[in-house]
Scaffold this active site. Sequence first.
Site, PDB file in Angstrom:
ATOM      1  N   GLU A  96       0.821  -1.213   0.000  1.00 49.94           N
ATOM      2  CA  GLU A  96       0.000   0.000   0.000  1.00 49.94           C
ATOM      3  C   GLU A  96       0.858   1.268   0.000  1.00 49.94           C
ATOM      4  O   GLU A  96       0.395   2.330   0.421  1.00 49.94           O
ATOM      5  CB  GLU A  96      -0.962  -0.003   1.207  1.00 49.94           C
ATOM      6  CG  GLU A  96      -1.918  -1.170   1.268  1.00 49.94           C
ATOM      7  CD  GLU A  96      -2.928  -1.223   0.123  1.00 49.94           C
ATOM      8  OE1 GLU A  96      -2.948  -0.300  -0.716  1.00 49.94           O
ATOM      9  OE2 GLU A  96      -3.674  -2.208   0.066  1.00 49.94           O
ATOM     10  N   HIS A 137      -2.698   1.970   8.360  1.00 50.90           N
ATOM     11  CA  HIS A 137      -3.801   1.204   7.763  1.00 50.90           C
ATOM     12  C   HIS A 137      -3.983  -0.108   8.511  1.00 50.90           C
ATOM     13  O   HIS A 137      -2.997  -0.764   8.856  1.00 50.90           O
ATOM     14  CB  HIS A 137      -3.496   0.919   6.287  1.00 50.90           C
ATOM     15  CG  HIS A 137      -4.405  -0.093   5.669  1.00 50.90           C
ATOM     16  ND1 HIS A 137      -5.763   0.112   5.524  1.00 50.90           N
ATOM     17  CD2 HIS A 137      -4.169  -1.334   5.159  1.00 50.90           C
ATOM     18  CE1 HIS A 137      -6.303  -0.944   4.953  1.00 50.90           C
ATOM     19  NE2 HIS A 137      -5.360  -1.839   4.722  1.00 50.90           N
ATOM     20  N   HIS A 139      -7.292  -3.374   9.677  1.00 50.36           N
ATOM     21  CA  HIS A 139      -8.586  -4.006   9.391  1.00 50.36           C
ATOM     22  C   HIS A 139      -9.381  -4.203  10.686  1.00 50.36           C
ATOM     23  O   HIS A 139      -9.614  -5.348  11.094  1.00 50.36           O
ATOM     24  CB  HIS A 139      -8.358  -5.373   8.732  1.00 50.36           C
ATOM     25  CG  HIS A 139      -7.570  -5.347   7.468  1.00 50.36           C
ATOM     26  ND1 HIS A 139      -7.018  -6.481   6.906  1.00 50.36           N
ATOM     27  CD2 HIS A 139      -7.236  -4.324   6.634  1.00 50.36           C
ATOM     28  CE1 HIS A 139      -6.383  -6.159   5.776  1.00 50.36           C
ATOM     29  NE2 HIS A 139      -6.488  -4.858   5.594  1.00 50.36           N
ATOM     30  N   GLU A 180     -17.499  10.154  23.278  1.00 49.83           N
ATOM     31  CA  GLU A 180     -16.156  10.563  22.850  1.00 49.83           C
ATOM     32  C   GLU A 180     -16.022  10.784  21.343  1.00 49.83           C
ATOM     33  O   GLU A 180     -15.146  11.538  20.906  1.00 49.83           O
ATOM     34  CB  GLU A 180     -15.141   9.471  23.227  1.00 49.83           C
ATOM     35  CG  GLU A 180     -14.820   9.395  24.699  1.00 49.83           C
ATOM     36  CD  GLU A 180     -13.750  10.386  25.093  1.00 49.83           C
ATOM     37  OE1 GLU A 180     -12.685  10.372  24.472  1.00 49.83           O
ATOM     38  OE2 GLU A 180     -13.991  11.174  26.023  1.00 49.83           O
ATOM     39  N   HIS A 225     -13.101  -3.545   3.661  1.00 50.58           N
ATOM     40  CA  HIS A 225     -11.667  -3.824   3.716  1.00 50.58           C
ATOM     41  C   HIS A 225     -11.043  -3.354   5.039  1.00 50.58           C
ATOM     42  O   HIS A 225     -10.491  -4.155   5.786  1.00 50.58           O
ATOM     43  CB  HIS A 225     -10.951  -3.164   2.518  1.00 50.58           C
ATOM     44  CG  HIS A 225      -9.479  -3.406   2.483  1.00 50.58           C
ATOM     45  ND1 HIS A 225      -8.782  -3.703   1.343  1.00 50.58           N
ATOM     46  CD2 HIS A 225      -8.544  -3.380   3.470  1.00 50.58           C
ATOM     47  CE1 HIS A 225      -7.505  -3.878   1.624  1.00 50.58           C
ATOM     48  NE2 HIS A 225      -7.336  -3.676   2.913  1.00 50.58           N
TER      49      HIS A 225
HETATM   50  O1  2HA Z   1      -0.795  -5.174   3.946  1.00 47.17           O
HETATM   51  O2  2HA Z   1      -3.695  -4.695   4.452  1.00 47.17           O
HETATM   52  O3  2HA Z   1      -4.408  -3.596   2.160  1.00 47.17           O
HETATM   53  C1  2HA Z   1      -1.901  -5.898   3.555  1.00 47.17           C
HETATM   54  C2  2HA Z   1      -3.077  -5.012   3.462  1.00 47.17           C
HETATM   55  C3  2HA Z   1      -3.437  -4.564   2.136  1.00 47.17           C
HETATM   56 ZN    ZN Z   2      -5.605  -3.805   4.057  1.00 44.90          ZN
END
Ligand code: 2HA
Ligand code: ZN
Length: 280
Positions: A122, A145, A147, A175, A216
């Site tokens: 990414e 980033h 998940h 909050e 995602h």
């Molecule tokens: O690094 O999360 O979006 C793996 C991921 C791709």
């Molecule tokens: Zn990801």
Amino acid sequence: MKKMFKTQDIFNAPFVTMIGKTAANMYRLGYDERNSGNISILLDESEAAKYLDLRNVKREIPIGFNAKELAGRILIVTASGSYFKNIAAAPAENLGIIRISPDGKTAELLWGLNGGGRLTSEFPAHVMSHVSRLSVDPNNRVILHCHPTNILAMTFVHELSEKKFTHTLWQMCTESIMIFPDGIGLLPWMVCGTNEIGEATAEKMKEFRLVVWAMHGIYGSGRSLDEAFGLIETAEKAAQIYLLTAHLPRINAITDEQLKALAESLKLDYRKDFFEETNK
Ligand code: 2HA
Ligand code: ZN
């Protein structure tokens, strides 16, 4: 003769140890299964120079897009395929410190990515998001980033409108509006790891510090790792409350008037338009 100077041990550098600790935390919270998630932090040259000889480029890595806006800037980034749970134990394999070349086409490896590692898949979204955040906050340093389970789940059952998604999260915890009064940007599902999703994320990052990738994950930004992580965990907590209560009769609620009163009392620059009924 080459001038010798002594550098401090990079394994003790706060930017290395903090990434290890934060990544381990995120793994344990379930935000970063297997090799998911990626982190990049802009380093000040003087900070990096305490630990590294900045003239010593170990490898030149083609970037695949033009990162000219960050030419000369130094970043520490997670490696492609790195497992967040393993970063603290093996930072030199799972992290890399790079400098963007003057023409913006190459990452000059200064440290890490041992064993032939590559930059996070990414990287385009990270670099482009840094450029966007710097344009609105010159002190922004971090793009993160991951998940988070509940945010991700919520994108399957909640309308994908920035206004409505943000408003729901504001309603779930007192909050929320205090931590992200600027709201949350949203992108539809897109192929990850591409320049296209990088450009779309960066466009949102001009307006938001948090950007959800539907079905995602999420991107957070901030002046420090704690700030970017704190934004994400606050949104994730609100998403969890939403999912714990979405199927139950709602007997009590924080009203819009109460949310606005809170925001006004704290003099927050909040998205007043996100209280409007119209769609966005
Ligand atoms: O690094 O999360 O979006 C793996 C991921 C791709
Ligand atoms: Zn990801």
